[in-house]
Design a protein around this motif. Structure first.
Motif, PDB file in Angstrom:
ATOM      1  N   ARG A 249     -10.845  12.439  -0.101  1.00 45.18           N
ATOM      2  CA  ARG A 249     -10.094  11.181   0.056  1.00 45.18           C
ATOM      3  C   ARG A 249     -10.695  10.320   1.160  1.00 45.18           C
ATOM      4  O   ARG A 249     -10.110   9.344   1.590  1.00 45.18           O
ATOM      5  CB  ARG A 249      -8.632  11.477   0.336  1.00 45.18           C
ATOM      6  N   GLY A 250     -11.864  10.720   1.647  1.00 44.21           N
ATOM      7  CA  GLY A 250     -12.557   9.883   2.628  1.00 44.21           C
ATOM      8  C   GLY A 250     -12.157  10.166   4.052  1.00 44.21           C
ATOM      9  O   GLY A 250     -12.690   9.572   4.984  1.00 44.21           O
TER      10      GLY A 250
ATOM     11  N   VAL B  35      -2.616  -3.940  -9.095  1.00 45.14           N
ATOM     12  CA  VAL B  35      -4.033  -3.671  -9.343  1.00 45.14           C
ATOM     13  C   VAL B  35      -4.456  -2.569  -8.382  1.00 45.14           C
ATOM     14  O   VAL B  35      -4.290  -2.698  -7.170  1.00 45.14           O
ATOM     15  CB  VAL B  35      -4.885  -4.934  -9.119  1.00 45.14           C
ATOM     16  N   TYR B  36      -4.934  -1.486  -8.932  1.00 47.83           N
ATOM     17  CA  TYR B  36      -5.367  -0.364  -8.095  1.00 47.83           C
ATOM     18  C   TYR B  36      -6.875  -0.320  -8.017  1.00 47.83           C
ATOM     19  O   TYR B  36      -7.565  -0.551  -9.011  1.00 47.83           O
ATOM     20  CB  TYR B  36      -4.843   0.962  -8.661  1.00 47.83           C
ATOM     21  N   ARG B  37      -7.359  -0.004  -6.826  1.00 45.93           N
ATOM     22  CA  ARG B  37      -8.777   0.221  -6.614  1.00 45.93           C
ATOM     23  C   ARG B  37      -8.917   1.586  -5.980  1.00 45.93           C
ATOM     24  O   ARG B  37      -8.178   1.909  -5.060  1.00 45.93           O
ATOM     25  CB  ARG B  37      -9.361  -0.869  -5.707  1.00 45.93           C
ATOM     26  N   PRO B  38      -9.829   2.370  -6.455  1.00 40.26           N
ATOM     27  CA  PRO B  38      -9.862   3.764  -6.012  1.00 40.26           C
ATOM     28  C   PRO B  38     -10.432   3.972  -4.616  1.00 40.26           C
ATOM     29  O   PRO B  38     -10.212   5.024  -4.028  1.00 40.26           O
ATOM     30  CB  PRO B  38     -10.740   4.435  -7.061  1.00 40.26           C
ATOM     31  N   GLY B  39     -11.142   3.005  -4.072  1.00 39.31           N
ATOM     32  CA  GLY B  39     -11.787   3.235  -2.780  1.00 39.31           C
ATOM     33  C   GLY B  39     -13.058   4.050  -2.962  1.00 39.31           C
ATOM     34  O   GLY B  39     -13.332   4.580  -4.023  1.00 39.31           O
ATOM     35  N   ARG B  40     -13.832   4.143  -1.879  1.00 38.99           N
ATOM     36  CA  ARG B  40     -15.169   4.744  -1.999  1.00 38.99           C
ATOM     37  C   ARG B  40     -15.148   6.228  -2.326  1.00 38.99           C
ATOM     38  O   ARG B  40     -15.842   6.690  -3.215  1.00 38.99           O
ATOM     39  CB  ARG B  40     -15.931   4.563  -0.694  1.00 38.99           C
ATOM     40  N   ALA B  41     -14.343   6.981  -1.584  1.00 39.79           N
ATOM     41  CA  ALA B  41     -14.409   8.437  -1.726  1.00 39.79           C
ATOM     42  C   ALA B  41     -13.997   8.848  -3.145  1.00 39.79           C
ATOM     43  O   ALA B  41     -14.683   9.636  -3.799  1.00 39.79           O
ATOM     44  CB  ALA B  41     -13.511   9.102  -0.698  1.00 39.79           C
ATOM     45  N   THR B  42     -12.901   8.297  -3.618  1.00 46.40           N
ATOM     46  CA  THR B  42     -12.439   8.637  -4.960  1.00 46.40           C
ATOM     47  C   THR B  42     -13.432   8.151  -6.010  1.00 46.40           C
ATOM     48  O   THR B  42     -13.667   8.821  -7.016  1.00 46.40           O
ATOM     49  CB  THR B  42     -11.036   8.038  -5.195  1.00 46.40           C
ATOM     50  N   SER B  43     -14.036   6.987  -5.762  1.00 45.42           N
ATOM     51  CA  SER B  43     -15.026   6.470  -6.706  1.00 45.42           C
ATOM     52  C   SER B  43     -16.196   7.442  -6.849  1.00 45.42           C
ATOM     53  O   SER B  43     -16.661   7.714  -7.951  1.00 45.42           O
ATOM     54  CB  SER B  43     -15.565   5.117  -6.251  1.00 45.42           C
ATOM     55  N   ARG B  44     -16.667   7.957  -5.721  1.00 44.47           N
ATOM     56  CA  ARG B  44     -17.797   8.898  -5.776  1.00 44.47           C
ATOM     57  C   ARG B  44     -17.410  10.153  -6.542  1.00 44.47           C
ATOM     58  O   ARG B  44     -18.171  10.670  -7.363  1.00 44.47           O
ATOM     59  CB  ARG B  44     -18.246   9.266  -4.357  1.00 44.47           C
TER      60      ARG B  44
ATOM     61  N   LEU C  59     -15.042  10.475  -8.838  1.00 40.68           N
ATOM     62  CA  LEU C  59     -14.844  10.203 -10.273  1.00 40.68           C
ATOM     63  C   LEU C  59     -16.188   9.957 -10.968  1.00 40.68           C
ATOM     64  O   LEU C  59     -16.394  10.372 -12.099  1.00 40.68           O
ATOM     65  CB  LEU C  59     -13.891   9.008 -10.462  1.00 40.68           C
TER      66      LEU C  59
END
Lengths: 148, 350, 385, 162
Positions: free
Chosen positions: D52-53, D17-26, D28
């Motif tokens: 990448r944060g 299960v992958y979660r993109p994290g905050r920086a990538t989420s913003r 995307l």
């Protein structure tokens, strides 16, 4: 701070094709014929499953040795809820089985129906698959050898 | 041999699932904290080395982005082991012993929550005759527990007592994941997960990160009021096949303990990397732990088990007892591989 | 204060696209047993083993050192597993050397391998990850733009890469272990081979190989009892920088320049082109020879291609590079770096056979990995440091 | 005589299960709005896209968000001429490093609407987005880049990004 995006599934999948070398090649060949073979180390121990080398010293092993498809359970663990990848779908035991004629134990499964039938030191017999291709799963499982 | 000490240690809170931060984001504050505590500037660190594993993350070269967390610019002297961070610490210790550098930053990270960790660990097994059957890590540990129950003084009650004590100790560890008071009889009344293991005998699934700074001689004394001097460190592996070794004892721990000087003198604290309850009992026996030793006051791997980080945390937790003035002589242990195949022992003194 | 360390045994496998005849243990043992035989030792004489390889996904075994421990006679001994991407073969040897230099052990076996035929390298290198950009076409797709940038910056003639490829493929004919062998290969054959990742042609590209390399490293005391000539390690160095950052020079990365500078300082090298007799450099795509000549200080910036075009890096040139045929001829990824280090050692021991440079006394071994960001290097010589 | 088995097939399938994290989420989420969002390194002031944060050179969080333009300059490129697994388009095609206007690090993208042998270093390009309805928090919201009708950027303007 905005939160993370939703999760996503990642599948890592590959059908690895493994060359097995001469010693395991012979072991798997024998399994395809419904027989189990080990290998003798220079110090006279019989390894099952066989290896190209003595696990204690790294020295090359010698000639193949036929062993029985019966043996003794030296350790076991009972699985009530098998995982999808496990060899059996019904409750079963993982076991280390020391085959008659071998000095090391093979890891496999015992189809004993219920945990109460499992005991360290119990005798088991290999049940081979009908359709064998030359791999460890040609042994479907071990089962209690109750006739003896 | 040079005098080398752990001078600082930092870790991320161990959690079941870190949803908001990627590995670099988890590592950055931990690395910054360890460096700040050591007083050694980022650019002054002689060597950096990390431990992590691609299969934990499910992608090749997963460690590569990890170094962004240390800001490796200008370029740094850096290495990586595909092992627990404890073994990275060993490489750092070597580098300092060789005289090439005087200090090192060691870090480790792993998000076990990303995959089915018990199944991922199956890929550590012999790929020809064992892995194709897909025995999971809990099942293999259960086999080992059976051998221990059959052939040594280990009992299911003793195992439950390890679980209860670990999680009680973890109450004093703000970074622990599983903590609380558990009644041993109640634990023993629980059903088996994979018999003879119950849920309490197994570690939690954990995401984590940790960092340690090592320094030699005077630099260590300047960096830390009470450095944790490494008096001995050694690691050993034993044969892989579960059917060809004695699972009831840990022969490789015995050798590593001997080489690290674990059998000369007593310890105040021991941090043992035992993800399963029976493994702590096997390790205590291999290391001839006296009853007076406080074992896993942090709660150990039963309270938080970020795979690839847990071993380094044991070294850090043990050293932190010395830093804090709570202990004078400590032992730390880390393990790798199925059923305690490979073991590292480190003896530290104030 | 470091103890002296020497290479007293070298072994490698026959490299091939598919070593279907051996298992993974068989592959690593083929190299290890040759290195031990060269050193006149058996597994029982070895104090510790350091093993390296690139991503575990190539073979689908997580931390394979665990199951390979028995095959390498490791029971009861220390074992370490290094992974620093493409530079791993080099960094593995350096970690092994540090075990001796730190005074911890006298005889260390170090092994690096890759059995790429178990899967498919292109698959393993381009695993598609959620939330990340798709990687386009493997390592070639990654490095081709950097080569184009080099050509633009340096004004190198278009056939520079062809010349290196022809040289390395010709050198490989004298190396019995090489994977790719093209007897009678010509300039035209290389130049007319298909463009894969323009500007990289097919014959300018490394293969995907199964193979292993092993060395026995020894303390001065242990080296004195070795049957053969030792290769003395005069210096080692490793440097890393981030994969990507604003203003990063990816063509001539600072990590490589800094690594070489540190290495030369430690080894007392002031003029690498004069001071080295031979070099084994990690060149997976032919153009990297010219690029690394600059990065390693053998040539001035933007002039590395001149060494190639003048024939300086050929067997009969003044600075022979990759006499073994290099990575272009054999590329078991995890072992490729150690092969460079081992071939450098063979040269100064006078044991490189048909591709020996006569009288080689000092040699450079070089490896790099990731996005040209991880570097490991060593200097070995026939004389004690 | 027992037949020696040469090889076995051992399929491996693991699910993560992958979660993109905050920086990538913003980043995307920005793409889903037709915007390209970077982050600025607090030490060097350089703008990272995609973010990448973390600042890779200084190991510190990058928090200041910076929108960059969807136009840019091709710094270098590769003409992919061989097919391989996972490619959605047939070769030949151009994969380029594009220095977006306002960013300090090249962005990787494909170039179309231009013969592959006419792509140049320094060429000015613009993102071609999917339709408004199809915009989503994925990299695929930008289909590719196409040439802009502008003079090429001088080599000096991007040589530090090679």
């Amino acid at each position: 701070m905005s939160r993370s995006l939703q999760e996503a599934k990642h599948v890592l999948e590959y059908p690895y094709r493994r060359s097995v070398g001469p010693v395991l090649g012979r072991f798997f060949g024998a399994l395809a014929e419904g027989r189990i073979e080990g290998v003798r180390t220079q110090t006279g121990h019989v390894l099952v499953p066989p290896q190209e080398y003595d696990p204690q010293t790294g020295e090359a092993t010698g000639e193949p040795v036929a062993v029985a498809s019966t043996g003794v359970v030296t350790a076991w663990a009972w699985v009530d809820r098998p995982r999808p990848k496990h060899p059996l779908a019904n409750p079963f035991a993982w076991a280390l089985v020391q085959l008659d004629g071998a000095d090391t134990a093979l890891l496999h499964v015992v189809d004993a129906g219920e945990m109460a039938r499992m005991k360290t030191g119990m005798r088991v017999r290999a049940r081979f698959r009908d359709e064998r291709v030359g791999e460890i799963r040609d042994i479907a499982c071990f089962e209690p050898e109750e006739a003896r | 041999m040079r005098d080398v000490a752990i001078v600082s240690f930092a870790q991320a809170p161990n959690v079941r699932c870190e949803t908001e931060r990627n590995e670099v984001e988890m590592l950055m504050p931990v690395v910054a904290e360890a460096l700040a505590a050591s007083g050694i500037a980022r650019g002054e660190i002689g060597f950096t080395v990390s431990g992590s594993c691609d299969y934990i993350a499910g992608q090749p070269f997963a460690f590569v982005s990890g170094i962004d967390a240390v800001g490796p610019w200008p370029p740094i002297n850096e290495s990586h082991v595909e092992m627990d961070g404890a073994f990275a610490l060993y490489e750092a210790w070597l580098k300092i012993q060789s005289g090439e550098v005087d200090s090192a930053l060691v870090y480790a990270f792993g998000k076990s929550s990303m995959g089915d960790i018990a199944e991922v660990l199956t890929l550590q097994l012999d790929p020809y005759t064992v892995a194709p059957l897909w025995p999971d890590a809990v099942s293999l540990a259960a086999l080992q527990a059976r051998v221990a129950l059959d052939r040594s003084r280990v009992t299911e009650r003793a195992m439950a007592e390890v679980a209860a004590r670990s999680r009680r100790s973890a109450k004093a560890n703000p970074n622990a994941q599983l903590r609380g008071d558990f009644d041993v009889d109640a634990l023993l009344a629980e059903p088996y997960l994979v018999a003879p293991l119950r849920k309490h005998d197994c570690p939690p699934v954990t995401d984590g990160a940790a960092a340690v700074v090592l320094a030699a001689g005077e630099l260590a004394s300047r960096s830390c009021a009470r450095p944790a001097w490494i008096r001995g460190i050694d690691h050993r592996i034993e044969c892989h096949s579960l059917g060809a070794r004695d699972l009831a004892r840990s022969a490789s721990t015995e050798i590593a303990g001997e080489k690290a000087g674990a059998f000369t003198g007593s310890f105040d604290v021991a941090e043992l990397h035992a993800p399963f309850t029976h493994q702590e009992l096997i390790l205590c026996s291999a290391l001839r732990m006296a009853p007076s030793v406080s074992v896993n006051p942090s709660g150990g791997a039963l309270a938080a088990n970020a795979v690839m980080v847990t071993g380094l945390i044991r070294l850090g937790e043990a050293a932190a007892r010395i830093h804090a003035g709570d202990a004078r002589r400590v032992l730390a242990h880390a393990t790798s591989g199925p059923c305690l195949q490979q073991n590292l022992v480190c003896v530290m003194e104030a | 204060m470091a103890e002296r360390c020497a290479v007293i045994g070298v072994g490698q496998t026959k490299h091939d696209a598919k070593r279907i005849d051996v298992s993974m243990p068989g592959l690593v043992r083929e190299a290890a047993l040759r290195a031990l035989a060269d050193a006149g030792l058996g597994f029982a004489d070895i104090d510790a083993v350091v093993i390296g390889k690139a991503p575990d996904m190539f073979e689908g075994v997580m931390m394979p050192e665990l199951f390979l421990a028995d095959a390498l006679g490791c029971s009861g001994k220390p074992m370490l597993r290094v992974h620093t991407a493409g530079s791993v073969g080099g960094s593995t040897a350096i970690v092994a050397a540090s075990l001796v230099q730190a005074g911890v052990h006298d005889r260390v076996l170090t092994v690096a391998y890759e059995k790429q035929s178990e899967s498919n390298a292109m698959w393993a290198l381009t695993v598609r990850i959620p939330f990340q950009q798709a990687v386009v076409a493997g390592a070639g797709g990654y490095f081709a733009p950097l080569i184009r940038a080099y050509i633009r910056r340096s004004g190198a003639p278009d056939d520079t890469g062809v010349r290196t490829a022809l040289k390395d493929r010709t050198n490989a004919l004298a190396n019995p272990y090489a994977h790719l062998v093209f007897p009678g290969i010509t300039f035209e054959q290389v130049a007319s081979s298909p463009m894969l990742w323009d500007p990289i042609r097919y014959l300018e590209t490394c293969p995907s190989s199964d193979g292993a390399c092993a060395m026995v490293l020894a303390s001065e005391k242990a080296a004195a009892r070795a049957p053969g000539r030792p290769a003395w390690i005069h210096a080692t160095a490793m440097k890393s920088e981030p994969t990507m950052f604003a203003g990063r020079d990816q063509v001539n990365p600072r990590a490589g320049r800094d690594c070489a500078a540190e290495l030369y300082r430690k080894a007392g090298i002031t003029n690498p082109r004069r001071d080295f007799d031979v070099a084994e450099i990690y060149v997976p795509f032919s153009w990297f020879e010219a690029m690394w000549m600059e990065n390693l200080g053998f040539a001035a910036p933007n002039e590395g291609w001149k060494m190639v075009c003048e024939g300086a890096t050929a067997m009969d040139g003044d600075m022979p590079v990759n006499c073994s045929g290099g990575v272009l001829s054999s590329n078991p990824i995890g072992a490729s770096g150690m092969l460079r280090f081992a071939e450098a050692a063979l040269q100064v021991r006078g044991q490189a056979g048909e591709h020996q440079i006569d009288g080689a006394r000092r040699a450079l071994g070089h490896a790099y990995g990731g996005g040209s960001q991880f570097f490991s290097m060593w200097v070995v010589a026939s004389e004690r440091p | 005589m027992t037949e020696i088995v040469k090889s076995i097939t051992t399929p491996i399938r693991l699910e993560y299960v992958y979660r993109p994290g905050r920086a990538t989420s913003r980043f995307l989420r920005g793409l889903a709005e037709g915007r390209i969002l970077g982050q600025r390194c607090p030490v060097t002031g350089k703008v990272y896209v995609p973010p990448r944060g973390a600042s890779p050179t200084h190991g510190v969080p990058t928090e200041e968000e910076v929108e960059v333009r969807d136009t840019g300059t091709v710094t270098t490129f590769c003409i992919v001429r061989i097919p391989s697994e996972g490619l959605s388009i047939p070769p030949p095609f151009v994969a380029a490093h594009i220095l977006l206007d306002g960013a300090d690090i090249p962005f990787f993208a494909l170039i179309h609407e231009c013969p592959f042998d006419q792509v140049r270093m320094g060429m000015r390009v613009k993102a071609v987005w999917v339709s408004k309805e199809e915009l989503a928090p994925t990299f695929e919201s930008i289909r590719y880049f196409k040439p802009l009708d502008e003079p090429d950027a001088p080599f000096e303007s991007y040589r530090e990004h090679l």
